[in-house]
Structures are given as structure tokens and as C-alpha cells.
Design a protein around this motif. Structure first.
Motif, mmCIF file in Angstrom:
data_model
loop_
_atom_site.group_PDB
_atom_site.id
_atom_site.type_symbol
_atom_site.label_atom_id
_atom_site.label_comp_id
_atom_site.label_asym_id
_atom_site.label_seq_id
_atom_site.Cartn_x
_atom_site.Cartn_y
_atom_site.Cartn_z
ATOM 1 N N LEU A 159 -2.728 6.388 6.161
ATOM 2 C CA LEU A 159 -3.151 7.574 6.658
ATOM 3 C C LEU A 159 -4.567 7.754 6.514
ATOM 4 N N GLN A 160 -5.090 7.562 5.408
ATOM 5 C CA GLN A 160 -6.660 7.842 5.101
ATOM 6 C C GLN A 160 -7.539 6.652 5.476
ATOM 7 N N LYS A 161 -7.029 5.596 5.364
ATOM 8 C CA LYS A 161 -8.062 4.424 5.465
ATOM 9 C C LYS A 161 -7.241 3.431 6.328
ATOM 10 N N PRO A 162 -6.710 3.610 7.824
ATOM 11 C CA PRO A 162 -6.118 2.958 8.600
ATOM 12 C C PRO A 162 -6.327 1.604 8.833
ATOM 13 N N LYS A 163 -8.100 1.488 8.925
ATOM 14 C CA LYS A 163 -8.599 0.185 9.410
ATOM 15 C C LYS A 163 -8.521 -0.753 8.044
ATOM 16 N N ASP A 164 -8.841 -0.155 6.771
ATOM 17 C CA ASP A 164 -8.709 -1.354 5.793
ATOM 18 C C ASP A 164 -7.298 -1.443 5.492
ATOM 19 N N THR A 165 -6.427 -0.785 5.722
ATOM 20 C CA THR A 165 -5.113 -0.951 5.161
ATOM 21 C C THR A 165 -4.567 -2.087 6.419
ATOM 22 N N ILE A 166 -4.879 -1.911 7.476
ATOM 23 C CA ILE A 166 -4.345 -2.751 8.745
ATOM 24 C C ILE A 166 -4.950 -4.210 8.254
ATOM 25 N N ALA A 167 -6.413 -4.281 7.940
ATOM 26 C CA ALA A 167 -6.632 -5.673 7.678
ATOM 27 C C ALA A 167 -6.492 -6.419 6.670
ATOM 28 N N ARG A 168 -5.758 -5.544 5.584
ATOM 29 C CA ARG A 168 -4.987 -6.013 4.343
ATOM 30 C C ARG A 168 -3.856 -6.699 4.826
ATOM 31 N N MET A 169 -3.128 -6.038 5.701
ATOM 32 C CA MET A 169 -1.733 -6.544 6.543
ATOM 33 C C MET A 169 -2.125 -7.981 7.133
ATOM 34 N N GLN A 170 -3.192 -7.915 7.964
ATOM 35 C CA GLN A 170 -3.280 -9.243 8.586
ATOM 36 C C GLN A 170 -3.956 -10.095 7.719
ATOM 37 N N GLY A 171 -4.495 -9.867 6.695
ATOM 38 C CA GLY A 171 -4.840 -11.042 5.803
ATOM 39 C C GLY A 171 -3.910 -11.523 4.722
ATOM 40 N N SER A 172 -2.592 -10.817 4.879
ATOM 41 C CA SER A 172 -1.642 -11.497 3.803
ATOM 42 C C SER A 172 -0.916 -12.573 4.549
ATOM 43 N N THR A 173 -0.232 -13.390 3.771
ATOM 44 C CA THR A 173 0.441 -14.578 4.093
ATOM 45 C C THR A 173 1.588 -14.144 5.192
ATOM 46 N N ARG A 174 2.277 -12.968 4.941
ATOM 47 C CA ARG A 174 3.389 -12.778 5.858
ATOM 48 C C ARG A 174 2.646 -12.014 6.975
ATOM 49 N N ARG A 175 1.411 -11.657 7.100
ATOM 50 C CA ARG A 175 0.973 -10.688 8.096
ATOM 51 C C ARG A 175 1.686 -9.404 8.233
ATOM 52 N N GLY A 176 2.217 -8.871 7.220
ATOM 53 C CA GLY A 176 2.724 -7.407 7.124
ATOM 54 C C GLY A 176 2.363 -6.934 5.877
ATOM 55 N N ILE A 177 2.536 -5.496 5.816
ATOM 56 C CA ILE A 177 2.510 -4.896 4.674
ATOM 57 C C ILE A 177 3.730 -3.910 4.418
ATOM 58 N N ALA B 212 0.848 -1.167 0.037
ATOM 59 C CA ALA B 212 -0.071 -0.105 -0.139
ATOM 60 C C ALA B 212 0.812 1.211 0.142
ATOM 61 N N ASN B 213 0.374 2.523 -0.374
ATOM 62 C CA ASN B 213 0.925 3.613 -0.278
ATOM 63 C C ASN B 213 0.809 4.070 1.349
ATOM 64 N N LEU B 214 1.983 4.623 1.763
ATOM 65 C CA LEU B 214 1.620 5.289 3.205
ATOM 66 C C LEU B 214 0.358 6.203 3.319
ATOM 67 N N SER B 215 0.064 7.073 2.247
ATOM 68 C CA SER B 215 -1.021 7.901 2.217
ATOM 69 C C SER B 215 -2.117 7.229 2.542
ATOM 70 N N GLU B 216 -2.510 5.658 1.929
ATOM 71 C CA GLU B 216 -3.615 4.881 2.278
ATOM 72 C C GLU B 216 -3.674 4.361 3.708
#
Length: 162
Positions: free
Chosen positions: A14-32, A8-12
Motif C-alpha cells: 500500500l505504501q510502496k506499490p511500485k517497489d513491492t510489485i518489482a520485487r514480485m516480478q523479480g522473484s523466481t515464482r513471479r509472485g509475492i 512483504a507486509n500488506l502495508s508495504e
């Protein structure tokens, strides 16, 4: 097989923290991987996941150190299998592979003690560059040929404050 982290872009973030964190937790590496326009990218993960990574490096390092201390054959075996982990090691002379192994394990142990596994990156980069020199016959020949003339003694560099 290496899996890529979510990106993700850092701006994402900042603008949509819950959505971005959800993507992180859903990834195989659990990171973004957070891309920044004006600086180095960031990698965001949970504290628990980061601690797990440090524990893995620590445990693996302790195993290697224990093996190397308990049996001289372990160094020989590890030196023999190192090319599986680092294919470019094949270009190093045998003595250099052993030297790399020892430096890698000692640096990994110190890096864990200092809580900075990033200390391993320069060791890997330096040895990979050394392997590259050995792989290039022309370059290796140029760097190892004797000088045709003695260029004289070299003065030690000045140390500030002395």
C-alpha cells in the motif's frame, strides 16, 4: 526443490506499490506473499501466471484421465508411483492408494471445470489424515476394533426445510 516467493507486509504494498510489485516480478515464482496482521496472508501474482497454473493442473489432469481410461494398467502404474509424489501414501493399504488416486484425479478434473483448484486441498488433507491413522498402530487399532456393545440405531440428522 521448492523456491519461496518474495514476501512483504500488506502495508508495504500500500505504501510502496511500485517497489513491492518489482520485487514480485523479480522473484523466481513471479509472485509475492503478502502478510496481513489481522487476517489470512495473500498471494499476489499476475493474471497470466495464475492462468498458467490452472492450465498446468488442467493439462496434467487430462493426461491422467486419458491414461486411466485407455489402459487398465495405467491405474496400476500410477498407484505404484503415487508414493513418489505423496510419500505418506506408503502407509495406506493398496486398495486405499487406488481409491485416493481416483478421487484425486476426479476432484482435480472437477476443480478445473469449476475454476477452483483449491478443491483439491481437502482431498489431500483427508487422505493424509487417513494415512496418519494407518501409520499409528495404536490409533488404528482403537479406531478399528469392534465395539463391545451395540449402541443401537442412529437416527438420520434433520434436514432444515423438510
Amino acid at each position: 526443490m521448492t523456491t519461496m516467493p518474495a514476501e512483504a507486509n500488506l502495508s508495504e504494498l500500500l505504501q510502496k506499490p511500485k517497489d513491492t510489485i518489482a520485487r514480485m516480478q523479480g522473484s523466481t515464482r513471479r509472485g509475492i506473499l503478502l502478510h496481513r496482521r489481522d487476517d489470512e496472508d495473500l498471494y499476489l501474482t499476475t493474471a497470466a501466471r495464475a492462468e498458467e497454473a490452472v492450465q498446468v493442473v488442467d493439462s496434467t489432469t487430462r493426461i491422467f484421465v486419458a491414461m486411466m481410461k485407455s489402459d487398465p494398467q495405467a491405474v496400476k502404474i500410477l498407484t505404484h508411483v503415487f508414493p513418489e509424489a505423496f510419500p505418506w501414501v506408503r502407509y495406506l493399504p493398496d486398495a486405499a492408494v487406488r481409491e485416493f488416486l481416483v478421487e484425486f484425479v476426479e476432484t482435480a478434473r472437477a476443480a478445473v471445470d469449476l475454476d477452483n483448484v483449491g478443491l483439491l486441498a481437502p482431498v489431500l488433507a483427508a487422505w493424509k489424515s487417513t494415512a496418519l491413522i494407518h501409520a499409528d498402530e495404536t490409533l488404528h487399532g482403537e479406531l478399528t476394533k469392534p465395539l463391545s456393545e451395540d449402541l443401537g440405531s442412529v437416527e438420520p440428522p434433520e434436514v432444515p426445510g423438510e
